[in-house]
Design a protein around this motif. Sequence first.
Motif, PDB file in Angstrom:
ATOM      1  N   PRO A 153       4.823  22.755  75.495  1.00  0.00           N
ATOM      2  CA  PRO A 153       5.160  22.943  74.081  1.00  0.00           C
ATOM      3  C   PRO A 153       4.783  21.685  73.297  1.00  0.00           C
ATOM      4  N   GLY A 154       3.934  21.825  72.309  1.00  0.00           N
ATOM      5  CA  GLY A 154       3.445  20.669  71.572  1.00  0.00           C
ATOM      6  C   GLY A 154       4.537  19.916  70.835  1.00  0.00           C
ATOM      7  N   HIS A 155       4.325  18.583  70.706  1.00  0.00           N
ATOM      8  CA  HIS A 155       5.179  17.698  69.903  1.00  0.00           C
ATOM      9  C   HIS A 155       6.594  17.615  70.489  1.00  0.00           C
ATOM     10  N   GLY A 206       5.488  17.571  64.508  1.00  0.00           N
ATOM     11  CA  GLY A 206       4.263  18.336  64.352  1.00  0.00           C
ATOM     12  C   GLY A 206       4.090  18.784  62.919  1.00  0.00           C
ATOM     13  N   ALA A 207       3.385  19.865  62.711  1.00  0.00           N
ATOM     14  CA  ALA A 207       3.172  20.383  61.360  1.00  0.00           C
ATOM     15  C   ALA A 207       4.464  21.007  60.832  1.00  0.00           C
ATOM     16  N   THR A 243       9.599  25.198  58.403  1.00  0.00           N
ATOM     17  CA  THR A 243       9.477  25.477  59.835  1.00  0.00           C
ATOM     18  C   THR A 243       8.723  24.349  60.519  1.00  0.00           C
ATOM     19  N   ARG A 244       9.277  23.853  61.614  1.00  0.00           N
ATOM     20  CA  ARG A 244       8.649  22.746  62.337  1.00  0.00           C
ATOM     21  C   ARG A 244       7.855  23.276  63.537  1.00  0.00           C
ATOM     22  N   GLU A 247      -4.006  16.140  66.492  1.00  0.00           N
ATOM     23  CA  GLU A 247      -3.156  16.238  67.659  1.00  0.00           C
ATOM     24  C   GLU A 247      -3.157  14.939  68.458  1.00  0.00           C
ATOM     25  N   ASN A 248      -4.314  14.330  68.613  1.00  0.00           N
ATOM     26  CA  ASN A 248      -4.393  13.086  69.372  1.00  0.00           C
ATOM     27  C   ASN A 248      -3.593  11.988  68.703  1.00  0.00           C
ATOM     28  N   GLU A 249      -3.557  11.964  67.391  1.00  0.00           N
ATOM     29  CA  GLU A 249      -2.853  10.925  66.653  1.00  0.00           C
ATOM     30  C   GLU A 249      -1.350  11.010  66.866  1.00  0.00           C
ATOM     31  N   SER A 250      -0.846  12.181  67.256  1.00  0.00           N
ATOM     32  CA  SER A 250       0.582  12.347  67.492  1.00  0.00           C
ATOM     33  C   SER A 250       1.074  11.372  68.549  1.00  0.00           C
TER      34      SER A 250
END
Length: 368
Positions: free
Chosen positions: A148-150, A156-157, A163-164, A253-256
């Motif tokens: 699951p991202g972030h 995330g966005a 909504t996150r 995404e990489n910058e996260s």
Amino acid sequence: MIMARSKFFLFFLCLMQNALAAPIRINDFRFSAEATKIRLVFDASGPINYTIQELPNKIIINIKNAKLIGLLNKTWLYKTPVKSAQSSQLGKDLRLTLNLKKQVKLQHFALQKPYRLALDLEDVEDEQINNYYISNKSLRDVVIVIDPGHGGMDPGAVGYRGTREKDVALAVAKILQNTINKVKGFRAVLTRNGDYFITLRQRLGIAHRYKADMFIAIHADAYKYRSSHGASVFALSQRGATSEAARWLAEKENESELGQTISDKNALLRSVLIDLAQAATIHASLEVGEAILQELGHISRLHSSRVEQAAFVVLKSPDIPSLLVETGFISDPYEESRLCDPKYQQKIATCLATGITQYFIHRPPHEY
């Protein structure tokens, strides 16, 4: 008077003979999916007198005194074992030919009022593979690591309604894990099961620790243009991003994880592009990605009709087929609303699980 009646009777008799000789109409055909088979149904205007010839790669249906109304080929044939279908008129008789993608077990029968011809096609190959693959206890489970991202300090966005991305990604990932774990011979593991932050390298480390056969990252991103919409599937690129959108998303995404300046991040990306995944691994990723994309196309608009390729760090493992799925764009209010719906989240998870499991059922992984 008698002569007139005789002529009328003969005329009436001719009409009856013509009516009896009129061909039945095959109006349409459709299919329905059942637990273990696909059923094709041909609708007709009258009783069907037919014979069937089975060949290794096709089924030939001969229907006496019949005529096809409309087109035989359907766009949804890709969902069935039928590769293509043709019709031909042999005098008064109709011949329907179904070209098969694979071997099937056929059963057929005619129905009365309404008049129909039904064909049940059972996928023999899948049945044999499933019986062998699932019942043989010596074979190991296929391990799918879901990411699951972030998470945590990295939301995330964020959508128009707040909504996150991290919350949507975790919700879909948990449903996907549960869906995959219901399939015998498969085991799904999450890189995170709560709202906390882990680095991209740690996510890859988890995949290697569990000896993953497949790594799939779940995201629900935003884009700089709010008009962008649709689901996307990404694999690692051998030459960088394949589109401007893919490049922009990869950098975001990489910058996260990196939390550094654009210039520093581009320097890392340049080194990442040098250390590419092996061609065979990328090829496998693309195959699974295409299967998933086809499934997603049934429930969602697609941002791209093909698997995109970009330099996501999280896809970097050279020995594990890896995909990143953008389930939709939170920046689109309509998609944001759908992504918050548990029923729609289940539909997404079902599509992903179907694409993944079908790939590995046909291509079981090697032993450790």
